[in-house]
Design an enzyme around this catalytic site. Structure first.
Site, PDB file in Angstrom:
ATOM      1  N   ASN A   9      -2.678   3.524  -5.643  1.00 51.88           N
ATOM      2  CA  ASN A   9      -1.563   4.139  -4.916  1.00 51.88           C
ATOM      3  C   ASN A   9      -0.240   3.510  -5.364  1.00 51.88           C
ATOM      4  OD1 ASN A   9       0.429   4.726  -3.010  1.00 51.88           O
ATOM      5  ND2 ASN A   9      -1.007   4.791  -1.292  1.00 51.88           N
ATOM      6  N   LYS A  12       1.905   1.823  -2.704  1.00 48.97           N
ATOM      7  CA  LYS A  12       1.482   0.479  -2.304  1.00 48.97           C
ATOM      8  C   LYS A  12       1.951  -0.546  -3.330  1.00 48.97           C
ATOM      9  CE  LYS A  12      -2.728   1.336   0.446  1.00 48.97           C
ATOM     10  NZ  LYS A  12      -4.145   0.971   0.600  1.00 48.97           N
ATOM     11  N   ASP A  74      -6.221  -2.704   2.981  1.00 50.94           N
ATOM     12  CA  ASP A  74      -6.797  -1.505   3.583  1.00 50.94           C
ATOM     13  C   ASP A  74      -5.979  -1.250   4.835  1.00 50.94           C
ATOM     14  OD1 ASP A  74      -8.929   0.516   3.302  1.00 50.94           O
ATOM     15  OD2 ASP A  74      -9.358  -0.110   5.349  1.00 50.94           O
ATOM     16  N   PHE A 153       4.943   7.401   2.044  1.00 54.29           N
ATOM     17  CA  PHE A 153       3.739   8.175   1.718  1.00 54.29           C
ATOM     18  C   PHE A 153       2.927   8.361   2.988  1.00 54.29           C
ATOM     19  CE2 PHE A 153       0.252   5.011   1.807  1.00 54.29           C
ATOM     20  CZ  PHE A 153       0.982   3.840   1.864  1.00 54.29           C
ATOM     21  N   GLY A 154       1.811   9.064   2.840  1.00 52.58           N
ATOM     22  CA  GLY A 154       0.873   9.208   3.964  1.00 52.58           C
ATOM     23  C   GLY A 154       1.543   9.752   5.222  1.00 52.58           C
ATOM     24  N   ASP A 156       4.003   8.546   6.902  1.00 53.90           N
ATOM     25  CA  ASP A 156       5.374   8.071   7.132  1.00 53.90           C
ATOM     26  C   ASP A 156       6.312   9.120   7.724  1.00 53.90           C
ATOM     27  OD1 ASP A 156       4.806   5.489   6.425  1.00 53.90           O
ATOM     28  OD2 ASP A 156       5.629   5.619   4.403  1.00 53.90           O
ATOM     29  N   ARG A 183       2.316  -3.425   6.390  1.00 48.77           N
ATOM     30  CA  ARG A 183       2.040  -4.009   5.073  1.00 48.77           C
ATOM     31  C   ARG A 183       2.970  -5.203   4.826  1.00 48.77           C
ATOM     32  NH1 ARG A 183       1.890   0.382   3.004  1.00 48.77           N
ATOM     33  NH2 ARG A 183      -0.359   0.573   3.239  1.00 48.77           N
TER      34      ARG A 183
HETATM   35  P1  IMP Z   1      -6.380   3.048   2.004  1.00 46.64           P
HETATM   36  O1  IMP Z   1      -5.755   3.263   0.672  1.00 46.64           O
HETATM   37  O2  IMP Z   1      -7.853   3.151   2.028  1.00 46.64           O
HETATM   38  O3  IMP Z   1      -5.885   1.761   2.612  1.00 46.64           O
HETATM   39  O4  IMP Z   1      -5.900   4.240   2.896  1.00 46.64           O
HETATM   40  C1  IMP Z   1      -4.921   4.089   3.814  1.00 46.64           C
HETATM   41  C2  IMP Z   1      -4.491   5.436   4.330  1.00 46.64           C
HETATM   42  O5  IMP Z   1      -3.825   5.190   5.563  1.00 46.64           O
HETATM   43  C3  IMP Z   1      -3.457   6.053   3.407  1.00 46.64           C
HETATM   44  O6  IMP Z   1      -4.028   6.936   2.523  1.00 46.64           O
HETATM   45  C4  IMP Z   1      -2.550   6.743   4.399  1.00 46.64           C
HETATM   46  O7  IMP Z   1      -3.117   7.940   4.804  1.00 46.64           O
HETATM   47  C5  IMP Z   1      -2.560   5.791   5.577  1.00 46.64           C
HETATM   48  N1  IMP Z   1      -1.531   4.747   5.428  1.00 46.64           N
HETATM   49  C6  IMP Z   1      -1.717   3.433   5.191  1.00 46.64           C
HETATM   50  N2  IMP Z   1      -0.557   2.793   5.073  1.00 46.64           N
HETATM   51  C7  IMP Z   1       0.386   3.716   5.237  1.00 46.64           C
HETATM   52  C8  IMP Z   1       1.801   3.646   5.187  1.00 46.64           C
HETATM   53  O8  IMP Z   1       2.437   2.610   4.948  1.00 46.64           O
HETATM   54  N3  IMP Z   1       2.430   4.812   5.412  1.00 46.64           N
HETATM   55  C9  IMP Z   1       1.767   5.970   5.679  1.00 46.64           C
HETATM   56  N4  IMP Z   1       0.464   6.093   5.690  1.00 46.64           N
HETATM   57  C10 IMP Z   1      -0.245   4.957   5.473  1.00 46.64           C
END
Ligand code: IMP
Length: 201
Positions: A9, A12, A74, A153-154, A156, A183
């Site tokens: 990502n 990240k 995570d 992202f995600g 936000d 984070r």
């Molecule tokens: P991971 O990559 O398995 O940790 O997945 C975390 C998921 O949680 C991401 O794909 C997003 O959907 C959500 N997520 C985690 N951190 C954030 C952030 O900082 N902003 C928005 N969504 C987040």
């Protein structure tokens, strides 16, 4: 200092690079590993261990300079009105394009003061000699009625941090986001732990 971040990502990567600061050279490694843990901490360690295995073996064969430290996170969103879901399944409970629409549908009719949620991040560090650390950071907020902003992202565009000024994380710069974010908190705490324990090769 070179450090591997076990993620595919790019958001990240830029967030973590900003949190760690200029003394660290972050190299991303997209590990193909199943996130079978039931907690954020377990999954962060699963990713970090998988990347550490690869990084150490490449360093031994001389394929590239050794990266002594491997980090992973995570993370996800826990929504109180949904009993803490999607939680550790935030990336997987529905397909990516459906994350926000599905969340807003699930909260349809839930009033503003009951739309409380938190972002959770477990940040893990694994050294080649097997030492491990994992710490957690969280940020409380509310799920907006509709998406606002184009940054981050995600989730936000719908996550409004309680300690902010009413903007969603997607309306903030990376620097503003990491000052408040799960984070930012997790990786700053991890840096404090690592500072107590200097690297051994
Ligand atoms: P991971 O990559 O398995 O940790 O997945 C975390 C998921 O949680 C991401 O794909 C997003 O959907 C959500 N997520 C985690 N951190 C954030 C952030 O900082 N902003 C928005 N969504 C987040």
């Amino acid at each position: 200092m070179p450090v591997v971040l076990a993620t595919g990502n790019p958001h990240k990567v830029s967030e973590v690079a900003g949190i760690l600061g200029p003394g660290w050279e972050v190299v991303a490694e997209d590990v193909e590993v199943e996130e079978t843990g039931e907690t954020f901490e377990e999954n962060a360690l699963i990713k970090a261990r998988a990347a550490a295995a690869g990084a150490v073996s490449r360093a031994r064969t001389g394929a590239e300079p050794p990266c002594v430290l491997v980090l992973a996170d995570d993370s996800g969103i826990e929504v109180d009105a949904l009993g803490g879901e999607p939680g550790v399944r935030s990336a997987r409970w529905v397909p990516e394009g459906e994350w926000i629409p599905s969340l807003l549908r699930a909260l349809d009719g839930v009033p503003a003061d009951a739309r409380t949620a938190r972002y959770v991040c477990a940040a893990a560090a694994v050294w080649p000699d097997g030492r491990e650390h994992v710490v957690r950071g969280t940020v409380d907020g509310t799920v907006a009625l509709e998406p606002v902003g184009t940054g981050g992202f995600g989730y936000d565009p719908v996550m409004v941090p309680a300690e902010g000024d009413g903007r969603t994380f997607a309306e903030m710069t990376v620097t503003e986001k990491q000052a408040l974010s799960h984070r930012g908190r997790a990786f700053r705490a991890l840096l404090s732990v690592l500072a107590e324990e200097p690297p051994r090769r």
